[in-house]
Design a protein around this motif. Structure first.
Motif, mmCIF file in Angstrom:
data_model
loop_
_atom_site.group_PDB
_atom_site.id
_atom_site.type_symbol
_atom_site.label_atom_id
_atom_site.label_comp_id
_atom_site.label_asym_id
_atom_site.label_seq_id
_atom_site.Cartn_x
_atom_site.Cartn_y
_atom_site.Cartn_z
ATOM 1 N N VAL A 24 0.842 -1.208 0.000
ATOM 2 C CA VAL A 24 0.000 0.000 0.000
ATOM 3 C C VAL A 24 0.870 1.248 0.000
ATOM 4 N N MET A 25 1.961 1.220 0.769
ATOM 5 C CA MET A 25 2.856 2.378 0.815
ATOM 6 C C MET A 25 3.441 2.678 -0.557
ATOM 7 N N LEU A 26 3.846 1.630 -1.274
ATOM 8 C CA LEU A 26 4.403 1.833 -2.607
ATOM 9 C C LEU A 26 3.346 2.322 -3.590
ATOM 10 N N LEU A 27 2.131 1.851 -3.437
ATOM 11 C CA LEU A 27 1.048 2.332 -4.293
ATOM 12 C C LEU A 27 0.772 3.809 -4.050
ATOM 13 N N LEU A 28 0.894 4.241 -2.790
ATOM 14 C CA LEU A 28 0.689 5.650 -2.459
ATOM 15 C C LEU A 28 1.842 6.511 -2.979
ATOM 16 N N LEU A 29 3.041 5.908 -3.044
ATOM 17 C CA LEU A 29 4.201 6.639 -3.559
ATOM 18 C C LEU A 29 4.162 6.750 -5.081
ATOM 19 N N HIS A 30 3.299 5.960 -5.681
ATOM 20 C CA HIS A 30 3.196 5.951 -7.140
ATOM 21 C C HIS A 30 2.822 7.328 -7.670
ATOM 22 N N SER A 31 3.498 7.724 -8.718
ATOM 23 C CA SER A 31 3.212 9.008 -9.366
ATOM 24 C C SER A 31 3.555 8.881 -10.840
ATOM 25 N N LYS A 32 3.231 9.903 -11.597
ATOM 26 C CA LYS A 32 3.564 9.877 -13.027
ATOM 27 C C LYS A 32 5.067 9.758 -13.230
ATOM 28 N N LYS A 33 5.829 10.412 -12.335
ATOM 29 C CA LYS A 33 7.285 10.385 -12.446
ATOM 30 C C LYS A 33 7.844 9.022 -12.045
ATOM 31 N N ASN A 34 7.162 8.368 -11.148
ATOM 32 C CA ASN A 34 7.635 7.075 -10.646
ATOM 33 C C ASN A 34 6.567 5.999 -10.849
ATOM 34 N N LYS A 35 6.092 5.887 -12.064
ATOM 35 C CA LYS A 35 5.007 4.959 -12.394
ATOM 36 C C LYS A 35 5.352 3.492 -12.125
ATOM 37 N N PRO A 36 6.596 3.050 -12.313
ATOM 38 C CA PRO A 36 6.906 1.642 -12.058
ATOM 39 C C PRO A 36 6.582 1.184 -10.645
ATOM 40 N N THR A 37 6.568 2.101 -9.689
ATOM 41 C CA THR A 37 6.257 1.742 -8.309
ATOM 42 C C THR A 37 4.877 1.101 -8.206
ATOM 43 N N LEU A 38 3.972 1.446 -9.115
ATOM 44 C CA LEU A 38 2.637 0.854 -9.138
ATOM 45 C C LEU A 38 2.724 -0.667 -9.298
ATOM 46 N N PHE A 43 2.845 -6.165 -6.921
ATOM 47 C CA PHE A 43 3.608 -7.409 -6.784
ATOM 48 C C PHE A 43 3.768 -7.781 -5.312
ATOM 49 N N ILE A 44 4.149 -6.823 -4.480
ATOM 50 C CA ILE A 44 4.359 -7.100 -3.055
ATOM 51 C C ILE A 44 3.048 -7.497 -2.385
ATOM 52 N N LEU A 45 1.967 -6.816 -2.748
ATOM 53 C CA LEU A 45 0.651 -7.170 -2.199
ATOM 54 C C LEU A 45 0.297 -8.625 -2.514
ATOM 55 N N LEU A 46 0.409 -8.999 -3.774
ATOM 56 C CA LEU A 46 0.042 -10.350 -4.186
ATOM 57 C C LEU A 46 1.002 -11.390 -3.612
ATOM 58 N N PHE A 47 2.278 -11.045 -3.583
ATOM 59 C CA PHE A 47 3.309 -11.950 -3.071
ATOM 60 C C PHE A 47 3.071 -12.269 -1.588
ATOM 61 N N SER A 48 2.603 -11.262 -0.846
ATOM 62 C CA SER A 48 2.440 -11.418 0.601
ATOM 63 C C SER A 48 1.140 -12.116 0.996
ATOM 64 N N LEU A 49 0.186 -12.243 0.065
ATOM 65 C CA LEU A 49 -1.108 -12.856 0.400
ATOM 66 C C LEU A 49 -1.081 -14.385 0.352
ATOM 67 N N GLU A 50 0.003 -14.948 -0.150
ATOM 68 C CA GLU A 50 0.130 -16.400 -0.318
ATOM 69 C C GLU A 50 -0.202 -17.202 0.952
ATOM 70 N N PRO A 51 0.243 -16.773 2.150
ATOM 71 C CA PRO A 51 0.034 -17.616 3.346
ATOM 72 C C PRO A 51 -1.373 -17.545 3.947
ATOM 73 N N ILE A 52 -2.281 -16.718 3.418
ATOM 74 C CA ILE A 52 -3.593 -16.525 4.055
ATOM 75 C C ILE A 52 -4.344 -17.849 4.276
ATOM 76 N N PRO A 53 -4.446 -18.755 3.285
ATOM 77 C CA PRO A 53 -5.146 -20.023 3.542
ATOM 78 C C PRO A 53 -4.530 -20.816 4.692
ATOM 79 N N ASN A 54 -3.206 -20.784 4.811
ATOM 80 C CA ASN A 54 -2.543 -21.496 5.908
ATOM 81 C C ASN A 54 -2.872 -20.858 7.252
ATOM 82 N N ILE A 55 -2.966 -19.516 7.267
ATOM 83 C CA ILE A 55 -3.330 -18.816 8.501
ATOM 84 C C ILE A 55 -4.742 -19.197 8.924
ATOM 85 N N LEU A 56 -5.655 -19.202 7.956
ATOM 86 C CA LEU A 56 -7.045 -19.568 8.260
ATOM 87 C C LEU A 56 -7.143 -21.002 8.769
#
Length: 376
Positions: A24-38, A43-56
């Motif tokens: 979320v922090m990187l998405l907020l830092l996203h701007s026209k000048k730094n579009k790749p941050t989007l 990527f980090i959001l999706l990468f970090s959600l992997e363990p959710i089924p194991n947590i549940l």
């Protein structure tokens, strides 16, 4: 074992929370000048959600609410393509269209995942226990590994081009991204082993690696700046002149063919050699091929091609050779005896001790310190 299992759950939750926060922090830092941050943020959001089924599952929620089975939070086909596009956008080839095609399997994965999640619980449980679940997992990890290989190839191509344009390449070579990609491929293999080996200690090791990778890519992604190609910048100088000389050069040289004859390359290299020796511009630590092109009135692409084909060197190596020769002369100069080895390196244009030592060892087969002792 229960205490250890609870600890694993805490680490899992920590990984998800910190990944979501960084994303979320990187998405907020996203701007026209730094579009790749989007792309990196997603990527980090999706990468970090992997363990959710194991947590549940660890918390007993899947047993209590079986309708939560097959929650669509696995993104084997989408996460790494996002990182691939991020690398393409921050690289020296960032002006080219990135590989958006790599996102297509991931988009289909999300759509199919949502449909499956909405199926009746009994049917979902049958799917989870079937061989189709195993096939999906293995193919997904295989796709991630393949994308990782494409990322490494792209970074190698980027590194080669950077060395054709800059004399100072530190922080421009994306070495951290290459190492992260190798580590991520290893992580995918660990996940595959964990899928077939039901061992809590092994899983503990895997999630620790996951947390480390999230911290690593988040930090590096925040500090990494886009690397603009000097060649693409130069091609725009007709409308946005860098200087009067460069603007005139752009108008007269930019349409010339980069296919050079041997005679032309010999002439260009002679002009470059004479200019570098006489001006000693190599002592400028951030010297670029544009600086040389501006001085000798030759298009940078023609300079680069001549050095590559006639001398077999990129611009970075070519300039560093002059710096090493100058350093050798200074080591023999009694008036410079008070300077440290690192000081000599800075004097001749090296930006850091490491770059000085690496270049000296490359050309002389010895460290500058040992060379100085032998000549002293």
């Amino acid at each position: 074992m229960e205490t250890n299992y609870s600890f694993i759950s805490i680490i899992d939750i920590l990984g998800v929370v910190q990944g979501v926060l960084f994303g979320v922090m990187l998405l907020l830092l996203h701007s026209k000048k730094n579009k790749p941050t989007l792309y990196l943020g997603f990527f980090i959001l999706l990468f970090s959600l992997e363990p959710i089924p194991n947590i549940l599952n660890d918390l007993g929620l899947l047993h209590q609410y079986p309708q939560l089975e097959l929650l669509p939070v696995h993104f084997h086909f989408l996460a790494y393509p996002l990182f691939y596009i991020y690398i393409q956008k921050i690289s020296v080839f960032g002006n080219k269209n990135p590989s958006y095609w790599s996102l297509v399997p991931g988009i289909l994965e999300i759509l199919v995942g949502i449909v499956i999640f909405l199926l009746p619980t009994e049917l979902k449980l049958k799917l989870k226990a079937s061989r189709y679940s195993v096939v999906y997992f293995v193919i997904g990890l295989g796709y991630s590994i393949w994308i990782g290989i494409l990322i490494i190839k792209w970074i190698q191509h980027h590194k080669k081009e950077i060395e054709n344009q800059f004399s100072f390449v530190l922080h421009k070579q994306l070495n951290w991204a290459k190492l992260f990609t190798y580590s991520s491929i290893g992580f995918q293999l660990l996940l595959m082993i964990n899928f077939f080996v039901d061992n809590s200690y092994w899983y503990y090791f895997v999630i620790i690696i996951n947390v480390i990778l999230i911290y690593w890519v988040s930090f590096k992604g925040i500090v990494q700046e886009n690397i603009t190609s000097l060649f693409s910048f130069f091609s725009q100088l007709g409308t946005q002149p860098y200087s009067t000389t460069i603007a005139e050069l752009s108008a007269t040289e930019k349409n010339k063919s980069n296919v050079l004859t041997s005679a032309e390359m010999v002439e260009i290299v002679k002009i470059i050699d004479d200019y570098i020796k006489n001006s000693q511009c190599y002592v400028k630590d951030n010297l670029t091929i544009i600086d040389v092109a501006n001085a000798i009135n030759i298009h940078p692409k023609r300079i680069s091609n001549s050095l590559n084909k006639l001398k077999g060197e990129n611009f970075n190596s070519y300039i560093n050779k002059f710096r090493v020769e100058k350093a050798k002369a200074l080591f023999k100069d009694d008036s410079k005896a008070n300077l440290s080895v690192e000081g000599i390196g800075m004097e001749v244009g090296f930006h850091s001790k490491a770059s000085f030592y690496n270049a000296f060892k490359k050309f002389e087969g010895d460290t500058p310190a040992n060379y100085r002792k032998k000549k002293g």
